[in-house]
Write a protein that holds these residues in place. Structure first.
Motif, short mmCIF file in Angstrom:
data_model
loop_
_atom_site.label_atom_id
_atom_site.label_comp_id
_atom_site.label_asym_id
_atom_site.label_seq_id
_atom_site.Cartn_x
_atom_site.Cartn_y
_atom_site.Cartn_z
N CYS A 69 -31.08 60.19 -4.34
CA CYS A 69 -30.90 59.19 -3.17
C CYS A 69 -32.14 58.89 -2.26
O CYS A 69 -32.63 57.81 -2.15
CB CYS A 69 -29.88 59.62 -2.16
SG CYS A 69 -29.38 58.26 -0.81
N GLN A 127 -28.77 64.34 -3.46
CA GLN A 127 -29.31 64.16 -2.29
C GLN A 127 -31.12 63.61 -2.80
O GLN A 127 -31.58 62.80 -2.27
CB GLN A 127 -29.57 65.28 -1.18
CG GLN A 127 -30.06 64.80 -0.06
CD GLN A 127 -29.77 65.99 0.97
OE1 GLN A 127 -29.58 67.18 0.77
NE2 GLN A 127 -30.03 65.41 2.13
N PHE A 135 -24.24 57.69 -3.59
CA PHE A 135 -24.52 59.15 -3.06
C PHE A 135 -23.20 59.47 -2.53
O PHE A 135 -22.62 60.91 -2.85
CB PHE A 135 -25.57 59.61 -2.08
CG PHE A 135 -25.58 60.94 -1.45
CD1 PHE A 135 -26.18 61.92 -2.39
CD2 PHE A 135 -25.27 61.06 -0.41
CE1 PHE A 135 -26.14 63.38 -1.92
CE2 PHE A 135 -25.37 62.25 0.24
CZ PHE A 135 -25.82 63.48 -0.56
N SER A 136 -22.75 59.08 -1.49
CA SER A 136 -21.35 59.18 -0.91
C SER A 136 -20.16 59.75 -1.95
O SER A 136 -19.59 60.52 -2.12
CB SER A 136 -21.04 58.44 0.27
OG SER A 136 -21.84 58.43 1.12
N ARG A 193 -15.30 63.78 6.21
CA ARG A 193 -16.46 63.77 5.93
C ARG A 193 -16.79 64.39 4.68
O ARG A 193 -16.39 65.31 4.03
CB ARG A 193 -17.31 64.40 6.89
CG ARG A 193 -18.85 64.20 6.67
CD ARG A 193 -19.91 64.90 7.78
NE ARG A 193 -21.25 64.60 7.50
CZ ARG A 193 -22.07 65.13 8.24
NH1 ARG A 193 -21.80 66.05 9.16
NH2 ARG A 193 -23.26 64.95 7.88
N VAL A 220 -19.06 59.28 5.84
CA VAL A 220 -20.26 59.75 6.73
C VAL A 220 -19.85 59.73 8.13
O VAL A 220 -19.00 59.10 8.66
CB VAL A 220 -21.40 58.69 6.52
CG1 VAL A 220 -21.73 58.60 4.90
CG2 VAL A 220 -21.15 57.34 6.98
N LEU A 255 -27.04 55.17 -0.46
CA LEU A 255 -26.27 56.11 0.12
C LEU A 255 -24.90 56.05 -0.30
O LEU A 255 -24.08 56.92 -0.26
CB LEU A 255 -26.59 55.59 1.61
CG LEU A 255 -25.76 56.50 2.82
CD1 LEU A 255 -26.41 57.93 2.66
CD2 LEU A 255 -25.98 55.83 4.16
N GLU A 256 -24.20 54.76 -0.56
CA GLU A 256 -23.12 54.53 -0.88
C GLU A 256 -22.63 55.22 -2.14
O GLU A 256 -21.77 56.16 -2.19
CB GLU A 256 -22.58 53.20 -0.90
CG GLU A 256 -21.19 52.76 -1.43
CD GLU A 256 -20.84 51.29 -1.60
OE1 GLU A 256 -20.09 51.04 -0.79
OE2 GLU A 256 -21.78 50.62 -2.22
N THR A 298 -23.38 64.40 2.75
CA THR A 298 -23.84 63.12 3.40
C THR A 298 -24.49 63.19 4.69
O THR A 298 -24.34 64.15 5.51
CB THR A 298 -22.44 62.07 3.50
OG1 THR A 298 -21.87 62.78 4.37
CG2 THR A 298 -21.98 61.94 2.30
#
Length: 186
Positions: free
Chosen positions: A25, A22, A35-36, A157, A135, A32-33, A161
């Motif tokens: 990121c 996080q 990170f996910s 989820r 997310v 974000l992608e 995220t």
């Protein structure tokens, strides 16, 4: 004589690695992608070695293209696309569309926010928001003579995220929120 059994990471170790991701990121070293995808790998890791591989390839410094901070997207009688690597420092984005089309792709977004709030209005226009799979997305707002469609992949989820909250007032408009899987990178 058997083979040694690899140590299974504890929840605390997983949370520590998710926090590192996080932070990366937020600094622009992961989108974000990315990170996910990586945080999903953290919770699926069955050994300490698998957990270590998740952070092994983190870029040491932010990549080019992440320094431009966007806080508002204003579209009047035109078409605006916000995609690629970009930064959202505050976790808030204002969108205002009048007689136009606004496309916002959050998959390559760099942010450390736990909640991303997208607010604004759309009058005689179109607003399309693309998010990575995994997310949580909440879409609300006043709609008059408008269409609103949310199509998220039926996946759980991913822990860690951010939650995405879309609160847009629409008049004679179309609002779409879609999730797409991570792009395969060579």
């Amino acid at each position: 004589m058997g083979f040694p059994v690899p140590a299974v990471p504890s929840d605390g170790e997983r949370e520590r690695v998710a926090e590192l991701l996080q932070q990366a990121c937020g600094e622009g070293r992961l989108t974000l992608e990315e990170f996910s995808v990586r945080v999903g790998e953290v919770w699926a890791a069955e050994s300490d070695a698998e957990l270590a591989r998740v952070t092994a390839s983190l870029a040491p410094t932010p990549l080019v293209g992440t320094s431009h901070t966007v806080e508002k997207v204003i579209t009047v009688f035109s078409n605006t696309k916000r995609r690629g690597r970009w930064r959202l420092r505050s976790g808030r984005l204002g969108t205002y569309t009048v007689f136009g089309s606004t496309n916002i792709d959050l998959r390559d977004l760099a942010t450390g926010a736990d909640v991303i709030e997208i607010t604004g209005s759309c009058v005689f226009g179109e607003l399309k928001i693309l998010v990575p799979e995994g997310v949580e997305v909440d879409v609300t707002g006043l709609r008059a003579f408008s269409n609103q469609e949310t199509r998220l992949a039926p996946v759980p989820r991913l822990p860690g995220t951010p939650e995405i909250r879309v609160r847009v007032t629409t008049w004679f408009s179309n609002v779409e929120v879609l999730s797409k899987p991570a792009a395969r990178k060579a």
